[in-house]
Design a protein around this motif. Structure first.
Motif, PDB file in Angstrom:
ATOM      1  N   PHE A  35       0.796  -1.214  -0.045  1.00 20.00           N
ATOM      2  CA  PHE A  35       0.002  -0.124   0.005  1.00 20.00           C
ATOM      3  C   PHE A  35       0.819   1.381  -0.200  1.00 20.00           C
ATOM      4  CE2 PHE A  35      -1.847   3.272   2.734  1.00 20.00           C
ATOM      5  CZ  PHE A  35      -3.038   3.767   2.156  1.00 20.00           C
ATOM      6  N   LEU A  36       2.146   1.243   0.557  1.00 16.28           N
ATOM      7  CA  LEU A  36       2.889   2.267   0.716  1.00 16.28           C
ATOM      8  C   LEU A  36       3.318   2.746  -0.605  1.00 16.28           C
ATOM      9  CD1 LEU A  36       4.947   1.488   3.756  1.00 16.28           C
ATOM     10  CD2 LEU A  36       3.163   3.045   3.680  1.00 16.28           C
ATOM     11  N   VAL A  37       3.544   1.978  -1.725  1.00 19.09           N
ATOM     12  CA  VAL A  37       3.791   2.381  -3.007  1.00 19.09           C
ATOM     13  C   VAL A  37       3.256   3.411  -3.657  1.00 19.09           C
ATOM     14  CG1 VAL A  37       4.885   1.537  -5.304  1.00 19.09           C
ATOM     15  CG2 VAL A  37       5.371   0.217  -3.137  1.00 19.09           C
ATOM     16  N   PRO A  38       1.776   2.965  -4.046  1.00 15.79           N
ATOM     17  CA  PRO A  38       1.170   4.287  -4.504  1.00 15.79           C
ATOM     18  C   PRO A  38       0.751   5.237  -3.445  1.00 15.79           C
ATOM     19  CG  PRO A  38      -0.505   2.172  -3.863  1.00 15.79           C
ATOM     20  CD  PRO A  38       1.007   1.833  -3.751  1.00 15.79           C
ATOM     21  N   TYR A  39       0.677   5.028  -2.231  1.00 15.97           N
ATOM     22  CA  TYR A  39       0.691   6.142  -1.343  1.00 15.97           C
ATOM     23  C   TYR A  39       1.572   7.102  -1.485  1.00 15.97           C
ATOM     24  CZ  TYR A  39       0.198   8.552   3.080  1.00 15.97           C
ATOM     25  OH  TYR A  39       0.287   9.697   3.970  1.00 15.97           O
ATOM     26  N   VAL A  40       2.877   6.867  -1.557  1.00 17.76           N
ATOM     27  CA  VAL A  40       3.954   7.671  -1.748  1.00 17.76           C
ATOM     28  C   VAL A  40       4.018   8.374  -3.018  1.00 17.76           C
ATOM     29  CG1 VAL A  40       6.548   7.950  -1.699  1.00 17.76           C
ATOM     30  CG2 VAL A  40       5.296   6.357   0.129  1.00 17.76           C
ATOM     31  N   VAL A  41       3.396   7.603  -3.947  1.00 13.66           N
ATOM     32  CA  VAL A  41       3.405   8.306  -5.140  1.00 13.66           C
ATOM     33  C   VAL A  41       2.394   9.378  -5.363  1.00 13.66           C
ATOM     34  CG1 VAL A  41       2.916   7.954  -7.712  1.00 13.66           C
ATOM     35  CG2 VAL A  41       4.118   6.280  -6.580  1.00 13.66           C
ATOM     36  N   PHE A  42       1.074   9.129  -4.662  1.00 14.39           N
ATOM     37  CA  PHE A  42       0.220  10.073  -4.705  1.00 14.39           C
ATOM     38  C   PHE A  42       0.408  11.210  -3.899  1.00 14.39           C
ATOM     39  CE2 PHE A  42      -2.315   6.617  -6.862  1.00 14.39           C
ATOM     40  CZ  PHE A  42      -2.829   7.369  -7.843  1.00 14.39           C
ATOM     41  N   VAL A  43       1.067  10.954  -2.959  1.00 15.40           N
ATOM     42  CA  VAL A  43       1.633  12.027  -1.961  1.00 15.40           C
ATOM     43  C   VAL A  43       2.672  13.007  -2.668  1.00 15.40           C
ATOM     44  CG1 VAL A  43       3.151  12.467   0.134  1.00 15.40           C
ATOM     45  CG2 VAL A  43       1.017  10.856   0.210  1.00 15.40           C
ATOM     46  N   VAL A  44       3.306  12.467  -3.290  1.00 18.75           N
ATOM     47  CA  VAL A  44       4.593  13.255  -3.946  1.00 18.75           C
ATOM     48  C   VAL A  44       3.813  14.233  -5.179  1.00 18.75           C
ATOM     49  CG1 VAL A  44       6.743  13.426  -5.342  1.00 18.75           C
ATOM     50  CG2 VAL A  44       6.585  11.853  -3.260  1.00 18.75           C
TER      51      VAL A  44
END
Length: 658
Positions: free
Chosen positions: A46-55
């Motif tokens: 879950f952290l992979v798309p989360y970090v992408v959308f945060v950035v």
């Protein structure tokens, strides 16, 4: 001469500002809710798309909001974009043989700024294209358009290249009237109620002061402002927007409503955008009137984007109080007007009335109403019971041609089984029926409110609409029904020598009172009881005919989740086994298989639910045989045999001869 405006407060230091922002952003949810959501949605993956959308989305939008707030120092819904909508970016690359720059033009989507334009139009703000070096000058011109206590007097959008005339009215409650223009003006003449005129682009006069910067114009009327009807004649090169605002406490709120028998006085608010071409009621409420002030409002006018009159309606009071000065005017907080047909083009609302001195009052809605051709009707608003699944029925009505739609669902508590989006086709002037399934956890507190939002969008046009429903969690009714044990299969081949064979019976254990299964215990019997979360895949697997819809839904959820069938085994003498943590809801059943030697022909299973009710389930080898006999008898009563048909025909043929 301009009236002095009270200066706003500022932050004492950068540290003070950063601490205030951190206090608004960081909360308890960042500590305990984020790990839970991360675990629920796949853990580390879950952290992979989360970090992408945060950035890519979260941080840029946060910085944009903070930057605009610091520049304008107001609560803004106006967008300042630093990219030209007509600009085509150039990608520079290097050739392997020659170190020269080549330019490749990439076409950009023409709708990439539609979100900003829609949000600013709906909220009454602006969408302005500028550059990083000019953003401070631009924000200085538009800052009073985003300040509080502002009312709108005129909102016009036009593409005419000829001279156009527009008018707005100034009353005694208005101060600091400002005209904002976006576009390239060729000529602009301002005329006051006395007939005095001023050419704003060519001369400086006594009526107003002009500030402009690259297609942005701010015209500030000099104080004192003469009351009455003002006129503006303008000519532009292309599209332009007029927005006249002023400082005043007197304003109005409105919404569209339809007739219903569920509420008093018979009008229910229409959630979402109004549907074009249908009848509706317009409900208005005047705000900002002091107790000693008095005003009466007679009618409402729906104005098109160019200021043309689309529809005019008289106002009636929604209560019994009325004004005696005007036969068709009412001095009340809430008024109702009947709209024979909602316009099919964007429009704004203008409220007209008179103050206590008889002077005319006019107020215009800040936003442009975007009518649509699709509607969502929520048919049922059930109550949510902890530990239960609830269905919400709704219809989607297509008021236009046959087309493809997309539906998405969301709630603020995470109770939805599926959120979408999913596609579906609706015929011309047709409808589409669907249901939303919400599962309320057993830990939900009674009295809590769950906000359910349904959003539908058309693929071939900009038509969209939404519906908001508020669901209340209520305490469950006292459970007085014990659990149930239903025979679902088995095998019995007991010969005369009992110790050489065994018998098996399969059960479906569920709670009829829907408080949820709590514990099981094998009270009597020398065999072994095996428990499963879903039907075991064997020859004598248990059928689903005896399950209710909620139990069948639980079965499908368990099957798709990939949980293992086997859970536990029980023998005589074991303590009660707690099964309340196994099931996700009160409607989920358990499957059990009891296997014993033929020397022990009886067994007893005790089942408890969370309400304390107990069920004694007697297990015998004859249960499966009795069920098979009952099935045979049931199927035999409904079957007509061939000899019976011939006998009936012979009786009918010989009956006249007798």
């Amino acid at each position: 001469m301009k009236e002095d405006v009270e200066e706003r407060g500022h932050w004492g230091s950068k540290v003070e500002f950063l601490l205030a922002v951190a206090g608004n952003v960081v909360g308890l949810g960042n500590v305990w809710r984020f790990p839970y959501l991360c675990y629920k949605n796949g853990g580390g993956a879950f952290l992979v798309p989360y970090v992408v959308f945060v950035v890519t989305c979260g941080v840029p939008l946060f910085l944009l909001e903070t930057t605009i707030g610091q520049y304008t120092q107001e609560g803004s819904v106006t967008f300042l974009l630093t990219e030209d909508p007509n600009h085509t970016p150039e990608v520079r690359g290097r050739s392997r043989r020659r170190r020269r720059k080549r330019r490749i033009k990439q076409p950009l989507s023409p709708d990439r700024f539609s979100l900003y334009s829609s949000l600013s139009s709906v909220s009454g703000g602006l969408t302005i294209f500028t550059s990083n070096s000019d953003i401070h000058r631009v924000s200085t011109i538009v800052e009073d358009n985003t300040a509080a206590d502002k009312v709108t007097l005129l909102h016009v959008e036009s593409d005419q290249e000829l001279m156009s005339a527009h008018s707005f009215r100034v009353d005694s409650s208005l101060k600091n009237v400002t005209i904002h223009v976006i576009g390239l003006l060729l000529e602009c003449i301002l005329t006051n109620p006395s007939g005095q005129s001023q050419s704003l682009l060519s001369e400086k006069g006594s009526l107003a002061d002009l500030e402009h910067f690259e297609g942005l114009y701010r015209i500030s009327l000099f104080f004192p402002i003469q009351q009455g009807q003002w006129k503006v004649h303008a000519k532009s090169d292309g599209h332009f927007t007029f927005n006249v605002i002023g400082d005043s406490r007197v304003d109005f709120l409105y919404y569209f409503a339809t007739v219903t028998n569920e509420t008093h006085p018979g009008l229910a608010r229409v959630e979402g955008s109004p549907v074009a071409g249908v009848t509706a009621f317009l409900v208005l409420a005047v705000t900002g009137l002091a107790p000693e002030e008095d005003a009466s409002f007679s009618h409402v006018t729906l104005l098109g984007a160019q200021g043309d009159t689309l529809h005019q309606m008289k106002l009636n009071s929604s209560s019994s109080s009325s004004s005696s000065s005007l036969s068709s005017s009412f001095s009340v907080d809430e008024m109702v007007g009947y709209v024979e047909s909602v316009p099919r083009v964007p429009f704004c609302v203008r409220l007209t009335g008179r103050d206590r001195r008889g002077d005319k009052l006019e107020r215009v809605s800040t936003e442009m109403v975007q009518p649509t051709h699709v509607q969502i009707q929520v048919l049922s608003v059930p109550r949510l019971v902890p530990g239960h699944s609830t269905l919400v029925d709704f219809d989607i009505l297509n008021r236009g041609p046959a087309r493809l739609f997309s539906l998405s669902m969301d709630d603020d508590c995470g109770y939805l089984h599926k959120r979408g989006p999913h596609r579906f086709h609706v015929a011309e002037q047709g409808s589409f029926h669907d249901q939303v399934n919400l599962h309320t956890p057993a830990t939900a507190q009674a009295g809590a409110t769950v906000t359910l939002t349904l959003t539908v969008r058309a693929f071939d046009s900009a038509d969209s609409n939404y519906a908001v429903t508020y669901l209340t969690v209520v305490p469950p009714d006292p459970d007085t029904f014990p659990p149930s044990c239903s025979t679902a299969g088995g095998q019995s081949t007991c010969p005369s020598i009992c110790n050489e064979s065994s018998w098996t019976v399969s059960l479906v254990v569920s709670d009829r009172g829907r408080s949820g299964l709590a514990a099981l215990q094998l009270q009597r019997g020398e065999g072994i009881l095996t428990l499963f979360l879903s039907p075991p895949t064997t020859e004598d697997s248990m059928g689903h005919a005896q399950l209710d819809p909620d139990q069948q839904q639980s079965l499908r959820d368990q099957t798709t989740s990939g949980d293992h069938h086997y859970k536990a085994r029980l023998e005589k003498g074991d303590s009660p086994l707690n099964v309340s943590e196994w099931v996700q809801g009160s409607s989920q059943p358990l499957w059990a298989r009891y296997t014993s030697s033929c020397c022990s022909a009886q067994a007893e299973l005790l089942v408890w639910d969370t309400a304390g009710n107990m069920k004694r389930c007697n297990l015998t080898p004859d249960q499966q045989r009795q069920q098979r006999d009952r099935s045979t008898e049931t199927s035999g009563t409904g079957r007509i045999r061939l000899p019976d048909v011939f006998f009936l025909l012979l009786v009918l043929l010989w009956s006249p001869l007798l």
